[in-house]
Design a protein around this motif. Sequence first.
Motif: not given
Length: 272
Positions: A172-200
């Motif tokens: 959901a952190v990624v979603f908020y950034l993509q939809q411009r609900f937020s400007d900056v996010g924090g995620i874990a380096s070992y999370s699935g979200a971190a592995r897909d940052l380029g796609k996002a």
Amino acid sequence: MQARVALIALWLITGLWANAARGADLTLGVSEGTSGGLDHGRVIAKYGPLAEVLGKALGRKVQVVFAREFSALEEGLRSGRFDLAMARPSDYPARAILEHGYQFVASARPEGQCLIVVREDDPATELAQLKGRRWVLPETVSYMSKFCAAELRDRDLALKNEKVSYVREQGAVVFYLQQRFSDVGGIASYSGAARDLGKARLRVLHRSVAQPYFPLVAHGRIGADQVKAMQAELSALPQNEPGRALLKGIGIEAFDTSTGTRLKALPGWLES
């Protein structure tokens, strides 16, 4: 009479030690936090090879026990029901050492970090430029939210002074950034979200200090020589193909037996 009582006591103690020597199964409690999504059977299959390696070092059979909920993990550590435990987030094993009589065995490589991420088109290049922006982080009670807050605190950026939205999942952190609900996010380096940052279409602006990840701890009833034997077996895993397959199966590169002091300091760093 006293001699008889002493004899009975000796017999009972000898019997208990004999039972232990015959090798009652030991338990390895495993928690993958909220990101695992596995059932008990799949966790047993995933961590069974690790249990076999630990059992070889201990001369005892080790059974995998899945701690699906944090409450089950905490109870197992508090009561000492787990002879061994490998768990994320890392603050649970750290507190088990500080409060419940456990001892450090190893942690996983690579270590964990908080990644501060922004959209690819964001002009910011350093943390100081993020003050006053809209932040999004995992829920306030989560390990990674505390991790990110501690890192930013040490970098002179207090989240209490920022506008922060808290969401349940790191996706959901990624979603908020993509939809411009937020400007900056924090995620874990070992999370699935971190592995897909380029796609996002997101980029990492800042990486935190590294902290021990996915630690393995042993209850105090496990002897020091046994801990050393486990550490030797774990350290040798990258040196042979079965060991490398085991590590790949549980999603890590290696075990590190040198991070015990840093793990013990982790809860204090998170809360200071």
